[in-house]
Write a protein that holds these residues in place. Structure first.
Motif, PDB file in Angstrom:
ATOM      1  N   LEU A  92      37.021  39.088  34.567  1.00  0.00           N
ATOM      2  CA  LEU A  92      35.911  38.463  33.557  1.00  0.00           C
ATOM      3  C   LEU A  92      34.945  37.575  33.870  1.00  0.00           C
ATOM      4  N   VAL A  93      35.405  36.610  34.898  1.00  0.00           N
ATOM      5  CA  VAL A  93      34.610  35.301  35.414  1.00  0.00           C
ATOM      6  C   VAL A  93      34.463  35.530  36.867  1.00  0.00           C
ATOM      7  N   ARG A  94      33.398  34.953  37.305  1.00  0.00           N
ATOM      8  CA  ARG A  94      32.841  35.243  38.745  1.00  0.00           C
ATOM      9  C   ARG A  94      33.593  33.881  39.431  1.00  0.00           C
ATOM     10  N   ALA A  95      34.786  34.405  39.786  1.00  0.00           N
ATOM     11  CA  ALA A  95      35.618  33.171  40.575  1.00  0.00           C
ATOM     12  C   ALA A  95      36.714  33.827  41.473  1.00  0.00           C
ATOM     13  N   ARG A  96      37.129  32.969  42.440  1.00  0.00           N
ATOM     14  CA  ARG A  96      38.378  33.688  43.363  1.00  0.00           C
ATOM     15  C   ARG A  96      39.515  32.992  42.811  1.00  0.00           C
ATOM     16  N   GLY A  97      39.429  32.084  41.833  1.00  0.00           N
ATOM     17  CA  GLY A  97      40.843  31.789  41.482  1.00  0.00           C
ATOM     18  C   GLY A  97      40.779  31.225  39.982  1.00  0.00           C
ATOM     19  N   ALA A  98      41.922  31.217  39.402  1.00  0.00           N
ATOM     20  CA  ALA A  98      42.076  30.524  37.945  1.00  0.00           C
ATOM     21  C   ALA A  98      43.267  30.001  37.830  1.00  0.00           C
TER      22      ALA A  98
END
Length: 185
Positions: free
Chosen positions: A177-183
């Motif tokens: 959903l989000v443009r990230a490599r980690g959450a």
């Protein structure tokens, strides 16, 4: 097409991108108002305007509608440095905003006839409409993809009865959903 037919003496433009800030606000306004701009020769010497002020208003004369008008000496130097003798620029305008330009350059001075310039302006309008439609379609597709991912995340959380696992451990994760490599959930 033009890059395939590029004369060896001209610099290629393929892959070059110029930020909007490279075009001064006054020039941007003119490109919106006048949908094409022709510089017949990069080596011309501008003629003095007589009279320099409008005799009725004492204001500077408005040359914004002129087919041939003076150009910044910096732009002329830039053209000469790129090996350009004459140019025609066609504005791509969407909702009253300059969103791009088609720049046609020639190695020698070149006057483009009036009817051909008007045809190029029409082509520019069609290109701007197509680009706008493509942009709107891409934005709608991205929005629909995000809605589907959100629905999948909610479904995973409900099925597993584990909110953090449903967001982070299923076939679809919050990273989709989000443009990230980690959450962190």
């Amino acid at each position: 097409v033009a890059e395939r037919l590029l004369d060896e003496s001209l610099e290629p433009y393929l892959g070059l991108h110029y930020p909007a800030s490279d075009v001064p606000a006054q020039a941007r306004a003119l490109y919106v108002q006048r949908r094409s701009r022709m510089i017949v020769s990069s080596t011309y010497d501008p003629a003095l305007l007589v009279p320099p002020l409008n005799p009725l208003t004492s204001e500077p004369n408005d040359l914004s509608q002129s087919e041939l008008r003076s150009v910044s000496p910096h732009h002329l130097t830039y053209m000469r440095n790129m090996g350009v003798g004459g140019s025609l620029s066609v504005s791509l305008v969407t909702d009253g905003e300059l969103v791009g330009m088609i720049s046609c350059n020639n190695g020698t001075p070149r006057h483009v006839p009036y009817l051909l310039r008007r045809a190029c302006e029409l082509l520019g309008q069609q290109v701007a409409l197509q680009l706008d439609a493509l942009g709107r379609t891409a934005a709608l597709e991205a929005r629909l993809r995000r809605q589907q991912v959100r629905a999948d995340l909610v479904e995973q959380a409900v099925v597993t009865r584990d909110l953090s696992g449903g967001l982070a451990a299923g076939p679809v994760t919050v990273l989709d959903l989000v443009r990230a490599r980690g959450a962190v959930v």
